[in-house]
Design a protein around this motif. Sequence first.
Motif, short mmCIF file in Angstrom:
data_model
loop_
_atom_site.label_atom_id
_atom_site.label_comp_id
_atom_site.label_asym_id
_atom_site.label_seq_id
_atom_site.Cartn_x
_atom_site.Cartn_y
_atom_site.Cartn_z
N GLY A 29 -1.61 83.16 23.09
CA GLY A 29 -0.28 82.80 22.62
C GLY A 29 0.30 83.85 21.68
O GLY A 29 1.48 84.18 21.75
N LEU A 30 -0.54 84.37 20.79
CA LEU A 30 -0.06 85.40 19.86
C LEU A 30 0.34 86.67 20.61
O LEU A 30 1.34 87.31 20.27
CB LEU A 30 -1.14 85.73 18.83
CG LEU A 30 -1.35 84.68 17.74
CD1 LEU A 30 -2.58 85.04 16.91
CD2 LEU A 30 -0.13 84.57 16.86
N LEU A 32 1.26 86.93 23.88
CA LEU A 32 2.41 86.69 24.75
C LEU A 32 3.70 86.46 23.98
O LEU A 32 4.77 86.81 24.46
CB LEU A 32 2.13 85.51 25.68
CG LEU A 32 1.08 85.74 26.75
CD1 LEU A 32 0.89 84.48 27.58
CD2 LEU A 32 1.42 86.92 27.64
N SER A 33 3.61 85.89 22.79
CA SER A 33 4.84 85.62 22.04
C SER A 33 5.52 86.92 21.61
O SER A 33 6.75 87.01 21.62
CB SER A 33 4.54 84.75 20.82
OG SER A 33 3.74 85.45 19.89
N ASP A 34 4.73 87.94 21.26
CA ASP A 34 5.33 89.23 20.90
C ASP A 34 6.03 89.87 22.10
O ASP A 34 7.14 90.40 21.98
CB ASP A 34 4.27 90.19 20.36
CG ASP A 34 3.77 89.79 18.99
OD1 ASP A 34 4.48 89.02 18.31
OD2 ASP A 34 2.68 90.24 18.60
N ARG A 35 5.39 89.80 23.25
CA ARG A 35 6.00 90.38 24.45
C ARG A 35 7.24 89.61 24.88
O ARG A 35 8.24 90.20 25.30
CB ARG A 35 4.99 90.40 25.59
CG ARG A 35 3.88 91.38 25.34
CD ARG A 35 2.95 91.48 26.52
NE ARG A 35 1.81 92.31 26.17
CZ ARG A 35 0.59 92.12 26.63
NH1 ARG A 35 0.36 91.14 27.46
NH2 ARG A 35 -0.38 92.91 26.26
N ALA A 36 7.21 88.30 24.78
CA ALA A 36 8.37 87.48 25.15
C ALA A 36 9.53 87.74 24.18
O ALA A 36 10.69 87.77 24.59
CB ALA A 36 8.01 86.00 25.13
N GLU A 37 9.21 87.95 22.92
CA GLU A 37 10.24 88.24 21.92
C GLU A 37 10.96 89.54 22.27
O GLU A 37 12.18 89.62 22.17
CB GLU A 37 9.56 88.34 20.56
CG GLU A 37 10.50 88.35 19.39
CD GLU A 37 9.72 88.32 18.09
OE1 GLU A 37 9.52 89.42 17.51
OE2 GLU A 37 9.32 87.24 17.66
#
Length: 68
Positions: A29-30, A32-37
């Motif tokens: 989650g950590l 993927l959240s940076d990439r999605a951001e």
Amino acid sequence: MSVFQSFRNLSPRMRLGVGVGLLAWGVIGLQLSDRAEERFGLKASDEDKAALSQLAPRVVTVDKGKDR
């Protein structure tokens, strides 16, 4: 029955698997959240960061003094 009690009723091997699974979920989650951001353009601008820093509480230390 509480979630903690249900967890405690699992076998030690299963508890280890659940724990490792939760840790893996968190790490993924950590990452993927940076990439999605970045992909969806949700990065905060410098103006947003400045406005947020003005809203954050400030902590000021005060010396007690020598007469106490």
